[in-house]
Design a protein around this motif. Structure first.
Motif, PDB file in Angstrom:
ATOM      1  N   LYS A 287     -12.809 -21.095  -0.916  1.00 38.67           N
ATOM      2  CA  LYS A 287     -11.833 -20.897   0.166  1.00 38.67           C
ATOM      3  C   LYS A 287     -10.389 -20.837  -0.348  1.00 38.67           C
ATOM      4  N   LEU A 288     -10.228 -21.018  -1.672  1.00 42.18           N
ATOM      5  CA  LEU A 288      -8.875 -20.915  -2.237  1.00 42.18           C
ATOM      6  C   LEU A 288      -8.725 -19.561  -2.925  1.00 42.18           C
ATOM      7  N   ASN A 289      -7.482 -19.217  -3.208  1.00 40.75           N
ATOM      8  CA  ASN A 289      -7.207 -18.001  -3.970  1.00 40.75           C
ATOM      9  C   ASN A 289      -6.649 -18.431  -5.323  1.00 40.75           C
ATOM     10  N   ILE A 290      -7.391 -18.118  -6.385  1.00 40.86           N
ATOM     11  CA  ILE A 290      -7.054 -18.629  -7.714  1.00 40.86           C
ATOM     12  C   ILE A 290      -6.862 -17.440  -8.655  1.00 40.86           C
ATOM     13  N   ALA A 291      -5.698 -17.404  -9.318  1.00 37.27           N
ATOM     14  CA  ALA A 291      -5.407 -16.217 -10.151  1.00 37.27           C
ATOM     15  C   ALA A 291      -4.599 -16.593 -11.387  1.00 37.27           C
ATOM     16  N   TYR A 292      -4.579 -15.659 -12.319  1.00 34.58           N
ATOM     17  CA  TYR A 292      -3.775 -15.796 -13.533  1.00 34.58           C
ATOM     18  C   TYR A 292      -2.815 -14.612 -13.601  1.00 34.58           C
TER      19      TYR A 292
ATOM     20  N   GLU B 250     -10.744 -20.140 -15.032  1.00 34.61           N
ATOM     21  CA  GLU B 250     -12.069 -20.547 -14.538  1.00 34.61           C
ATOM     22  C   GLU B 250     -12.265 -22.054 -14.692  1.00 34.61           C
ATOM     23  N   LYS B 251     -11.781 -22.601 -15.833  1.00 37.21           N
ATOM     24  CA  LYS B 251     -11.898 -24.053 -16.057  1.00 37.21           C
ATOM     25  C   LYS B 251     -11.162 -24.814 -14.957  1.00 37.21           C
ATOM     26  N   MET B 252      -9.971 -24.350 -14.622  1.00 37.52           N
ATOM     27  CA  MET B 252      -9.176 -25.035 -13.595  1.00 37.52           C
ATOM     28  C   MET B 252      -9.841 -24.884 -12.213  1.00 37.52           C
ATOM     29  N   MET B 253     -10.466 -23.708 -11.997  1.00 40.96           N
ATOM     30  CA  MET B 253     -11.186 -23.511 -10.734  1.00 40.96           C
ATOM     31  C   MET B 253     -12.310 -24.553 -10.619  1.00 40.96           C
ATOM     32  N   HIS B 254     -13.072 -24.754 -11.725  1.00 41.36           N
ATOM     33  CA  HIS B 254     -14.167 -25.733 -11.687  1.00 41.36           C
ATOM     34  C   HIS B 254     -13.616 -27.138 -11.450  1.00 41.36           C
TER      35      HIS B 254
ATOM     36  N   TYR C  94      -3.266 -20.436  -5.775  1.00 37.26           N
ATOM     37  CA  TYR C  94      -3.010 -21.206  -7.003  1.00 37.26           C
ATOM     38  C   TYR C  94      -2.939 -20.206  -8.149  1.00 37.26           C
ATOM     39  N   ILE C  95      -1.785 -20.166  -8.837  1.00 31.17           N
ATOM     40  CA  ILE C  95      -1.603 -19.185  -9.917  1.00 31.17           C
ATOM     41  C   ILE C  95      -1.177 -19.889 -11.205  1.00 31.17           C
ATOM     42  N   ILE C  96      -1.830 -19.537 -12.306  1.00 32.96           N
ATOM     43  CA  ILE C  96      -1.360 -20.005 -13.617  1.00 32.96           C
ATOM     44  C   ILE C  96      -0.545 -18.872 -14.247  1.00 32.96           C
TER      45      ILE C  96
END
Ligand SMILES: NC(=O)c1ccc[n+]([C@@H]2O[C@H](COP(=O)([O-])OP(=O)(O)OC[C@H]3O[C@@H](n4cnc5c(N)ncnc54)[C@H](O)[C@@H]3O)[C@@H](O)[C@H]2O)c1
Length: 405
Positions: free
Chosen positions: A144-149, A128-132, A116-118
C-alpha cells in the motif's frame, strides 16, 4: 493555511538541503531532518552550513516564508526522501546503515499511499531491502506504499541549476510506485524524467561514475606506457582524438572525490567476479597516484646525484580536480602525504590556491613555490598554474598536462 509538512527530507547535506529548498520554493511545506543538531540550528536561523552558490538565498527565503523547517526528528508527511550518506565500511564495502537508520525513524509514521524515496547512492537491491524492512515492521501496509529510488547526479558548484534541469532516472519497486514518484518530481524538475525499476535506477547511478572511472583509467594506463616508451602522452591523445570516433580522456595523478573514486566499489563489492574492468580501473587509478609519488622520489635522488645537494620541491595542488577547494579522496593530497613521508631534510612548498589554510600542510603561495622549488610537481591543473612561467633550469614533473596542453 495548513502547515502540515507534505515532504520530510532526511539528511540536510550537499544534496538534501538544496532539494529541500527547491521543494519549499514551490510553496510546499518541507520538514528537514538531520541528526546533527548544529545543522538543524543553522538552517532554522535561515543560514547554511555548506558552500554552494545560490543556496544561501534559497534557504533564507524558504525558512523566512515558513516552508522549510529543520529538526532532529521526523514528523508525519505524505512523502519521505532519504538523502543520507552511504560511505564505506571495512575494505571498500558499502555501508547502508545510515539509510537503514533513517528508514527505521520514519516507519512508525507511514500510512497508506505514502511515498518513500531513496536518493542516496546505494548498492543494488537497497530499495528492496528497505521495502522488506518497512513491511516487516508494518505488515498491514504491505503493497500500500509507494517505494522508489531516484539517484542524484548534480555537479557541486552548480547544484541549484542542475537540480532543476538535469534528467532524472526514477525506479519504483512496482509501476504504481514509479508513477507516483514521477508525479512528485515533475512538480519541481524541468529535465526529462525516465521511468525504470528500482534495481536499474540504483545500478544506473553506479554505472555513470564507473564509466568515468574506467575511461580515466584508460588514459592513466596510456600515460604509464608512454612514460616507458618515451612518448608524450598528451600529444598522443590529442592525435588519437583526431579520429572521428575516438575520444580519450586526459590522464592525471589519479582519481578522487566522493563519487567517481567511491561508487565503483559498490558494484565490485557485490559482483567481484563479473566486474573485472571496473575493479581493474580502480586499481589503475589508485596505482597512478602511487606511481607519481615514486616519480617524485626518483627525481629527488637524481637531482641530488647531479647537483650534490638536496633539492627543494614544490607540490602544486591538493584538490581532487582543477579549480575547486574539495580535498575529499584527493589523489594529489595522497601524493603530497606520501612524498612528505619520504622527506629527508629537503625543503617542501605545498600549494593549493583554492584554500587559505590546511590543518596538516603549511601552504605556500603558488608563485613563490614555483620560483623557489628546484623540482616543480604539477598535481592538479588549476588555472593559476597555467599562467606560470617556469624557468629552464627547473625539473618539472607534470602529471596533469599543465605544460603540454
Ligand atoms: N554531494 C554530491 O555531489 C552527491 C552527488 C550525487 C549523489 N550523492 C549521494 O547523496 C547522498 C548524500 O550525500 P551528501 O553529499 O548530501 O552527504 P552529506 O554528508 O553532505 O549530508 C548528509 C547529511 O545526512 C545527515 N545524516 C546522517 N545520518 C542521518 C540520519 N540517520 N538521519 C538524519 N540525518 C542524517 C548528516 O548529518 C549530514 O548532514 C550520498 O549517498 C551521496 O553519495 C552526493
Amino acid at each position: 493555511m495548513d502547515n502540515k509538512p507534505s515532504v520530510v527530507m532526511i539528511g540536510l547535506g550537499y544534496i538534501g538541503l538544496p532539494t529541500a529548498a527547491l521543494i519549499a520554493d514551490h510553496k510546499v511545506h518541507v520538514h528537514g531532518v538531520d541528526i546533527n543538531p548544529k545543522v538543524v540550528d543553522i538552517i532554522n536561523a535561515g543560514k547554511i552550513h555548506i558552500v554552494e552558490p545560490e543556496l544561501d538565498e534559497a534557504v533564507a527565503n524558504a525558512v523566512k516564508e515558513g516552508y522549510l523547517k529543520a529538526s532532529i526528528t521526523p514528523v508525519e508527511a505524505d512523502a519521505y526522501l532519504i538523502v543520507v550518506p552511504t560511505p564505506f565500511k571495512g575494505k571498500n564495502e558499502p555501508d547502508i546503515s545510515f539509510v537503514e537508520s533513517a528508514t527505521r525513524g520514519i516507519i512508525p509514521l507511514l500510512k497508506e499511499d505514502d511515498l518513500y524515496i531513496i536518493e542516496s547512492t546505494s548498492p543494488i537491491g537497497t530499495t528492496e531491502k528497505m521495502m522488506h524492512l518497512i513491511y516487516t515492521e508494518r505488515p498491514e501496509l504491505e503493497g500500500k506504499l509507494n517505494i522508489a529510488y531516484c539517484p542524484e547526479r548534480v555537479l557541486p558548484g552548480n547544484v541549484m541549476y542542475e537540480l532543476v534541469h538535469n534528467d532524472r532516472v526514477i525506479g519504483g519497486i512496482d509501476e504504481k510506485s514509479t508513477n507516483k514518484a514521477l508525479d512528485f518530481y515533475k512538480k519541481y524538475i524541468k529535465g526529462d524524467l525516465h521511468k525504470t525499476n528500482a534495481r536499474t535506477a540504483e545500478m544506473c547511478k553506479l554505472v555513470e561514475n564507473s564509466s568515468r572511472d574506467v575511461q580515466i583509467a584508460f588514459a592513466n594506463e596510456l600515460s604509464l606506457i608512454c612514460d616507458k616508451a618515451d612518448i608524450n602522452v598528451w600529444e598522443l591523445i590529442n592525435l588519437a582524438n583526431k579520429h572521428p570516433r575516438v575520444n580519450i580522456l586526459q590522464p592525471g595523478c589519479g582519481v578522487g572525490g566522493h563519487c567517481i573514486a567511491v561508487d565503483p566499489y559498490f558494484i565490485v563489492a557485490d559482483y567481484p567476479m563479473e566486474s573485472q574492468i571496473i575493479g581493474k580501473a580502480r586499481e589503475i587509478n589508485n596505482y597512478k597516484s602511487f606511481w607519481c609519488a615514486e616519480k617524485v622520489k626518483n627525481a629527488k635522488l637524481e637531482f641530488e646525484l647531479k647537483h650534490g645537494r638536496k633539492p627543494s620541491i614544490a607540490l602544486m595542488g591538493l584538490a581532487f580536480k582543477p579549480n575547486i577547494d574539495d580535498l575529499r579522496e584527493s589523489p594529489a593530497k595522497y601524493i603530497a602525504q606520501k612524498v612528505l613521508q619520504n622527506a629527508n631534510n629537503e625543503e617542501y612548498y605545498i600549494v593549493e590556491p583554492n584554500i587559505e589554510t590546511h590543518t596538516v600542510f603549511k601552504l605556500t603561495d603558488y608563485k613563490d613555490a614555483a620560483e623557489k622549488g628546484d623540482i616543480i610537481v604539477f598535481l592538479v591543473a588549476h588555472k593559476e598554474f597555467k599562467k606560470l612561467e617556469i624557468s629552464e633550469d627547473k625539473v618539472v614533473l607534470d602529471f596533469c598536462g599543465i605544460t603540454n596542453r
